[in-house]
Design an enzyme around this catalytic site. Structure first.
Site, mmCIF file in Angstrom:
data_model
loop_
_atom_site.group_PDB
_atom_site.id
_atom_site.type_symbol
_atom_site.label_atom_id
_atom_site.label_comp_id
_atom_site.label_asym_id
_atom_site.label_seq_id
_atom_site.Cartn_x
_atom_site.Cartn_y
_atom_site.Cartn_z
ATOM 1 N N TYR A 156 33.721 41.768 42.462
ATOM 2 C CA TYR A 156 34.731 40.983 41.732
ATOM 3 C C TYR A 156 34.239 40.691 40.309
ATOM 4 O O TYR A 156 34.965 40.906 39.332
ATOM 5 C CB TYR A 156 34.998 39.692 42.504
ATOM 6 N N LYS A 194 35.737 41.904 36.600
ATOM 7 C CA LYS A 194 36.154 40.978 35.542
ATOM 8 C C LYS A 194 35.339 41.203 34.262
ATOM 9 O O LYS A 194 35.835 40.986 33.149
ATOM 10 C CB LYS A 194 36.026 39.529 36.024
HETATM 11 P P1 NAP Z 1 46.689 34.402 44.037
HETATM 12 O O1 NAP Z 1 47.103 33.021 44.388
HETATM 13 O O2 NAP Z 1 46.154 35.288 45.113
HETATM 14 O O3 NAP Z 1 47.940 35.135 43.347
HETATM 15 C C1 NAP Z 1 47.825 36.485 42.973
HETATM 16 C C2 NAP Z 1 49.144 37.000 42.445
HETATM 17 O O4 NAP Z 1 48.941 38.376 42.074
HETATM 18 C C3 NAP Z 1 50.264 36.968 43.449
HETATM 19 O O5 NAP Z 1 51.438 36.608 42.759
HETATM 20 C C4 NAP Z 1 50.363 38.418 43.936
HETATM 21 O O6 NAP Z 1 51.710 38.738 44.242
HETATM 22 C C5 NAP Z 1 49.948 39.169 42.676
HETATM 23 N N1 NAP Z 1 49.411 40.504 42.915
HETATM 24 C C6 NAP Z 1 48.382 40.866 43.713
HETATM 25 N N2 NAP Z 1 48.183 42.187 43.643
HETATM 26 C C7 NAP Z 1 49.104 42.677 42.765
HETATM 27 C C8 NAP Z 1 49.406 43.972 42.269
HETATM 28 N N3 NAP Z 1 48.722 45.045 42.665
HETATM 29 N N4 NAP Z 1 50.416 44.103 41.370
HETATM 30 C C9 NAP Z 1 51.120 43.023 40.963
HETATM 31 N N5 NAP Z 1 50.878 41.762 41.404
HETATM 32 C C10 NAP Z 1 49.880 41.611 42.301
HETATM 33 O O7 NAP Z 1 45.598 34.416 42.874
HETATM 34 P P2 NAP Z 1 45.255 33.349 41.706
HETATM 35 O O8 NAP Z 1 44.143 32.517 42.158
HETATM 36 O O9 NAP Z 1 46.496 32.728 41.175
HETATM 37 O O10 NAP Z 1 44.620 34.350 40.627
HETATM 38 C C11 NAP Z 1 45.249 34.733 39.435
HETATM 39 C C12 NAP Z 1 44.213 35.378 38.520
HETATM 40 O O11 NAP Z 1 43.202 34.417 38.198
HETATM 41 C C13 NAP Z 1 43.474 36.571 39.151
HETATM 42 O O12 NAP Z 1 43.272 37.584 38.184
HETATM 43 C C14 NAP Z 1 42.134 35.961 39.576
HETATM 44 O O13 NAP Z 1 41.115 36.922 39.651
HETATM 45 C C15 NAP Z 1 41.922 34.961 38.467
HETATM 46 N N6 NAP Z 1 40.989 33.863 38.798
HETATM 47 C C16 NAP Z 1 41.288 32.999 39.812
HETATM 48 C C17 NAP Z 1 40.386 31.981 40.107
HETATM 49 C C18 NAP Z 1 40.626 30.988 41.229
HETATM 50 O O14 NAP Z 1 39.702 30.224 41.559
HETATM 51 N N7 NAP Z 1 41.810 30.949 41.824
HETATM 52 C C19 NAP Z 1 39.199 31.851 39.371
HETATM 53 C C20 NAP Z 1 38.941 32.748 38.350
HETATM 54 C C21 NAP Z 1 39.854 33.754 38.068
HETATM 55 P P3 NAP Z 1 52.175 39.549 45.560
HETATM 56 O O15 NAP Z 1 51.957 38.643 46.744
HETATM 57 O O16 NAP Z 1 53.585 39.859 45.315
HETATM 58 O O17 NAP Z 1 51.287 40.753 45.617
#
Ligand code: NAP
Length: 246
Positions: free
Chosen positions: A154, A158
């Protein structure tokens, strides 16, 4: 719906979590928003309905960011609906926790297909099609700085996003388009919470001196700033939005 007088933005992965909060916030800021999702159609439609109920403009756009055909269609649908594109938030991403010793090639492929190939495909299209003066925000992670066990693939994906961010910010010279990465710390979403015990969650929440997880809205606030005129002098940077988890 008159959407063409608004600036427009495509938010990938906006059916839940941070992407949904970003889409809602940018709509409140005055953007017409394309709410992308891969599989969660009804959740994406709910985000769109909430935005429209609040007086904003939005459409749902299905597409897997790791498919170039889907990405082309996502941009076509967004431009057709809103008359052009002024912003892209490359938020879609996945996280799988595995040690390097136990890591599988399947996890490698999925992680890099969505987190790196997906960002590359969206950036390639954005670079060609966005109007001058626009904004691009990519999603990195603060975990790169912590080098935590099980986050190898991961973090590597990133780190690749951060490299693409810095290079594209220079390649867009003359277009007045800024390109930045936002690197959240632990944020209360499905991606972070799934598969963790309450003790693990509390431990990670306490890694920052503010002593809590981020909410998706905390991260959306930072994205809103980067997308705004006030954020216009920040370019080619990785902004670590993590409550001080260093
Ligand atoms: P999340 O709750 O799992 O939501 C992910 C979203 O991405 C969902 O809407 C999902 O929709 C969509 N998605 C997944 N695969 C996809 C694909 N191939 N094409 C288009 N859409 C896709 O994740 P989140 O925590 O909000 O994360 C958002 C971003 O922030 C990510 O890049 C993650 O790496 C980053 N981030 C998160 C955290 C954290 O602690 N949460 C920390 C650092 C960085 P579907 O269900 O329709 O697939």
């Amino acid at each position: 719906m008159t959407t063409t007088s608004r600036k427009s933005v495509l938010v990938t992965g906006a059916s839940r979590g941070i992407g949904a909060a970003v889409a809602t916030r940018l709509a409140a800021d005055g953007f017409a928003v394309a709410v992308n999702y891969a599989g969660s159609a009804s959740a994406a439609q709910q985000v769109v309905d909430t935005i429209i109920a609040g007086g904003g403009a939005a459409i749902a756009v299905q597409g897997d960011v790791s498919s170039s055909a889907d990405v082309l269609r996502m941009f076509d649908e967004t431009e057709n609906a809103f008359g052009g594109l002024d912003g892209v938030v490359n938020n879609a991403g996945i996280m799988v926790n595995e040690t390097i010793a136990d890591g599988t090639e399947q996890t490698y492929d999925r992680t890099f297909d969505i987190n790196v190939r997906g960002v590359f495909l969206v950036l390639r299209e954005a670079a060609k099609r966005m109007r001058n003066g626009g904004r691009i925000v990519n999603f990195s992670s603060s975990v790169i700085g912590l080098a935590l066990p099980t986050y190898g693939l991961y973090s590597a994906s990133k780190a690749a996003v951060d490299a693409l961010t810095r290079v594209l910010s220079k390649e867009l010279r003359g277009r007045e388009i800024t390109v930045n990465s936002i690197a959240p710390g632990p944020t209360a979403t499905k991606l972070f919470l799934d598969g963790k015990t309450p003790e693990q969650i509390e431990h990670l929440a306490q890694l920052n001196p503010l002593g809590r997880l981020a909410t998706p809205e905390d991260i959306a606030n930072a994205v809103s700033f980067l997308m705004s005129p006030q954020g216009g002098w920040i370019n080619g940077q990785v902004i670590r939005a993590n409550g001080g988890m260093n």
